[in-house]
Design a protein around this motif. Structure first.
Motif, short mmCIF file in Angstrom:
data_model
loop_
_atom_site.label_atom_id
_atom_site.label_comp_id
_atom_site.label_asym_id
_atom_site.label_seq_id
_atom_site.Cartn_x
_atom_site.Cartn_y
_atom_site.Cartn_z
N TYR B 426 0.66 -1.24 0.02
CA TYR B 426 0.01 -0.06 0.01
C TYR B 426 0.71 1.22 -0.05
O TYR B 426 2.07 1.41 0.71
CB TYR B 426 -0.95 0.07 1.05
N LYS B 439 -8.73 13.39 5.25
CA LYS B 439 -8.60 11.81 4.66
C LYS B 439 -7.71 11.98 3.65
O LYS B 439 -7.16 12.58 2.79
CB LYS B 439 -10.21 11.93 3.86
N LEU B 442 -5.36 6.11 -0.19
CA LEU B 442 -4.69 4.87 0.02
C LEU B 442 -4.80 4.30 -1.20
O LEU B 442 -5.52 3.94 -1.76
CB LEU B 442 -5.21 4.11 1.08
N ASN B 444 -3.75 0.72 -3.17
CA ASN B 444 -3.48 -0.73 -3.47
C ASN B 444 -2.51 -0.89 -4.55
O ASN B 444 -3.01 -0.81 -5.70
CB ASN B 444 -4.68 -1.69 -3.27
N GLU B 451 -8.71 4.90 -2.46
CA GLU B 451 -9.63 5.31 -1.67
C GLU B 451 -9.25 6.17 -0.71
O GLU B 451 -8.13 6.22 -0.26
CB GLU B 451 -10.35 4.06 -0.79
N LEU B 453 -9.26 7.61 3.24
CA LEU B 453 -9.74 7.15 4.58
C LEU B 453 -9.11 8.00 5.63
O LEU B 453 -8.02 8.78 5.42
CB LEU B 453 -8.99 5.83 4.70
N GLU B 457 -9.48 4.70 10.04
CA GLU B 457 -9.97 3.87 9.03
C GLU B 457 -8.86 3.01 8.26
O GLU B 457 -8.89 1.85 8.07
CB GLU B 457 -10.96 4.59 7.81
N LEU B 458 -7.77 3.76 8.01
CA LEU B 458 -6.74 3.34 7.53
C LEU B 458 -6.05 2.13 8.10
O LEU B 458 -5.74 1.30 7.91
CB LEU B 458 -5.58 4.59 7.59
N GLU B 460 -7.57 0.48 10.45
CA GLU B 460 -8.15 -0.69 10.48
C GLU B 460 -7.99 -1.54 9.24
O GLU B 460 -8.04 -2.75 9.30
CB GLU B 460 -9.89 -0.61 10.54
N LYS B 461 -7.93 -0.88 8.06
CA LYS B 461 -7.80 -1.34 6.96
C LYS B 461 -6.53 -2.32 6.64
O LYS B 461 -6.54 -3.61 6.36
CB LYS B 461 -7.69 -0.31 5.79
N LEU B 462 -5.39 -1.70 7.26
CA LEU B 462 -4.15 -2.46 7.41
C LEU B 462 -3.95 -3.44 8.26
O LEU B 462 -3.23 -4.34 8.00
CB LEU B 462 -2.95 -1.38 7.54
N GLN B 463 -4.59 -3.45 9.32
CA GLN B 463 -4.45 -4.66 10.35
C GLN B 463 -5.32 -6.06 9.86
O GLN B 463 -5.01 -6.61 9.45
CB GLN B 463 -5.17 -4.21 11.53
#
Lengths: 463, 463
Positions: B426, B439, B442, B444, B451, B453, B457-458, B460-463
């Motif tokens: 990422y 915001k 990010l 992929n 998107e 974030l 939120e970021l 959460e996404k990466l975990q």
């Protein structure tokens, strides 16, 4: 038969020492990785041509040399023996040596693999190094270094990130430290403005001892090094403001910078150093407002290859030398033919960190040596059941042992002693009755509390 | 300037090699711990008196000797040079050597620390060893061994647990293997019943080559070793049943045991070996019914210190020698003055395991080298915000990097290339607009999907 022993200056690490050492290595490694550093390893043995001349004359003497294999005398010029030229003869019979640090092998690695490396290159390396130092308390011939370097970027963000990384490591380890910062360019600027640009090393050495020697000793030392009287006077007029030394910890970073700015006004390199320092401190005050940096103008760390920032970390509550050090170097790979690659690196001293944590009792109690469970071995019949239970337990990721020998001659006590000495927190009894009802007696070795649990209940309890 | 290099037979491990090696070490270590083994470390340098004479004459030659420090010639008897006694002269100028394996240092450790050790003592050790072998493909002068031993227990449960442990390791690594088992006592029994108890080593060597030599070559080799004709005839009458060799893999374990039971009826040691083998197989068939053990009567593994079970593991799908070996020894510590301590040990060969996993493409794709996120560095203003964001991300345990140099001369491509080559999945853009709306974009790197974030939120996404 001779009692077995190991060479002076080397160590065995027992189980209880290893878990504590691994706690330190794991913490450092975790933080290195969080900052995007990846691991490399280099061989313990390097060609002597790689190592010699990189650590000064004294360092060359401290290299462990490896005797060539086979008939090493056949190709050697033994006339060196007659002429008592021991050092030359050593090179006749040994071509390899043990690495002395991780920095020179890293520089060699970067140059050797330059075409496969993407710059900026971030690597960490945790491996032992060897030095033929006279062994004494806290100084070993074999010890680990934990290094991280970024090479191929001259951004000051790297210095900032290393200071953050250092702060993270010591926070995780729960060690109170002060992080000292200096800049080689400021030291060069001072030497320049007092008119002795070539006496940088003598001035730094004297400054380093200032707290012990006081002003009189300081001046005497500089005189003995043939620094001109006027230069010493100018140095002292800035360093000593009233009774106190300006370079002591009693002045704020702002005070020190303000004074340096007026003092080094006419030195390009000096002003550059001050600006670098200010930028690092500005960024840090914004990203890590609670982090205190101790601007230490005495800090030089040998000076041999640092060209910019110099960093050192000392424990607050115990006198034990530096726990971590590093800085900016502009030409590390130049010695192997790849010039103009700037980098920053730091090195953690695992042994000193270990000693500090021992002295201050900082190792968390969860750092234990052993399995979570010992299953008592009643006999060959029960053993089969034990093996089935332990398979389930291990499958769930829980570390467990069965006592390998069955209970003969009522030696249950022996098995319980084993659990006690190894500090295994739980013991499980799988007896005839337990097997019948499919519930097994779990004993908490700390509280003595016993309960009967099914295997799934047991696993839940131990997780 | 000479191109930097490393000694023949040694290796650098680059980042991509290290993550794969660490995957193997971590797996082995995890399983060792699950079985209740704890780690120790011994120094790389041992006294030569500890190492010499422990590995046979050939082994002595393969020891790396370390030149004494300082004026090593001063105390040396140089008359050995004139007499061309190179080996004796080597001992005049070197007192230390690099460890050759982990077994002898472990025996030395046990004896040296005998008063602090609780028996049975379970330790693992993952460290490099050094051998002055002629370097060739797959054979190195410096390589890692991963050993586990239990010492101070003669229970066969230890053999059983080691076989389970081996099974666990190769299951975790997803390598199909066959686990071969034999017993030194059976080999001794065979030598005894054919009337040549002192020719054990010759018989085993010939048996080991049987598949290549066939019966004729087998008989010829034994004749050349002066084994009496009647002994060879008896051996062959049992080993060859019809056209097939009884010791081949074509017979079931039950067949082999049945034949051995009648053949070795008059040998105490032979019967003992058969009984041990049967007990191990019985327990295993109950605890691990799906585990296939290959009873391999050719298996000897050098024979030098094994006294009971002998274990060896080979990969199913690739010819690469043994990946793991071990066995029971009854007198390992005897060489250092502590007799009658029985133990079992195994050793995993990390390099061979690595080669098998490479050849069969078995490394999981999650084994990657890099950080999870790269934050693009737009400039000095955005940098401060980046540092705040990355601090939060790392706090959550996520590995992340900021590109250290700011975008000058539109070198965004350089930063994206860096992410691509390091396979960072990422990339985060922290631009002026993003900072305003809080915001961040990010991207992929695999799908190209972008998107916007917030920082939570970021994370959460990466975990």
């Amino acid at each position: 038969m001779q009692k077995p022993s190991i060479p002076k200056g080397t160590r065995d690490f027992t189980i209880s020492e290893m878990v504590r050492r691994e706690y330190i290595f794991d913490t450092v490694r975790k933080v290195f990785k969080k900052y995007g550093y990846s691991s490399i390893e280099t061989p313990a043995m390097e060609n002597l041509s790689t190592l010699l001349g990189k650590y000064g004359e004294e360092g060359d003497k401290l290299l462990f040399k490896i005797l060539n294999s086979g008939d090493f005398l056949a190709k050697a010029d033994i006339s060196f023996i007659k002429d008592q030229k021991t050092n030359q003869f050593a090179l006749e019979i040994s071509k390899k040596g043990l690495r002395y640090d991780l920095t020179v092998p890293f520089a060699r690695f970067v140059v050797q693999h330059r075409n496969d490396i993407k710059f900026p290159f971030k690597r960490y390396q945790i491996q032992p190094v060897w030095r033929a130092d006279r062994p004494q308390k806290g100084r070993y011939q074999e010890f680990y270094q934990c290094d991280a370097d970024i090479i191929g970027s001259d951004s000051l963000l790297n210095e900032v990130e290393f200071i953050q990384l250092i702060d993270d490591v010591f926070n995780e380890l729960n060690i109170g430290v002060s992080i000292k910062l200096n800049n080689r360019k400021i030291l060069a600027g001072i030497a320049e403005v007092i008119g002795t640009p070539n006496s940088l090393s003598e001035i730094t050495t004297a400054m380093d001892k200032l707290e012990r020697t006081g002003r009189t000793g300081f001046e005497e030392e500089l005189i003995s090094k043939n620094i001109p009287k006027e230069a010493i006077d100018e140095l002292c007029s800035y360093i000593f403001t009233g009774k106190q030394s300006f370079i002591s910890a009693d002045y704020t970073n702002e005070d020190k910078i303000k004074l340096l700015e007026s003092w080094l006004l006419d030195s390009n390199i000096g002003r550059e150093g001050i600006n670098e320092l200010k930028e690092i401190l500005t960024i840090l005050s914004s990203s890590n407002p609670n982090l205190i940096i101790d601007l230490d103008l005495k800090l030089a760390r040998g000076l041999n290859y640092y060209t910019g920032a110099i960093i050192e970390v000392k424990a607050d509550d115990v006198e034990l030398g530096s726990l971590c050090g590093g800085g900016r170097y502009d030409n590390l790979t130049g010695i192997f033919g790849l010039p103009d690659v700037s980098g920053v690196g730091i090195s953690f001293g695992a042994d000193r960190i270990y000693d500090v944590m021992e002295q201050l009792d900082l190792f968390p109690s969860e750092v234990t040596t052993s399995a979570s469970l010992l299953i008592i071995n009643f006999g060959e019949k029960e053993q089969i059941k034990c093996l089935k239970i332990i398979k389930e337990i291990r499958k769930a990721g829980i570390s467990a042992e069965i006592y390998p020998d069955t209970i003969k001659f009522k030696n249950l006590k022996k098995q319980m002693d084993y659990a006690n000495i190894k500090q295994i927190p739980y013991v499980l009894f799988v007896g005839e009755e337990e097997i019948k009802i499919k519930k097994f007696t779990l004993k908490n070795m700390n509280t003595g509390y016993q309960e009967k649990l099914s295997v799934p209940e047991l696993i839940e309890k131990l997780q």
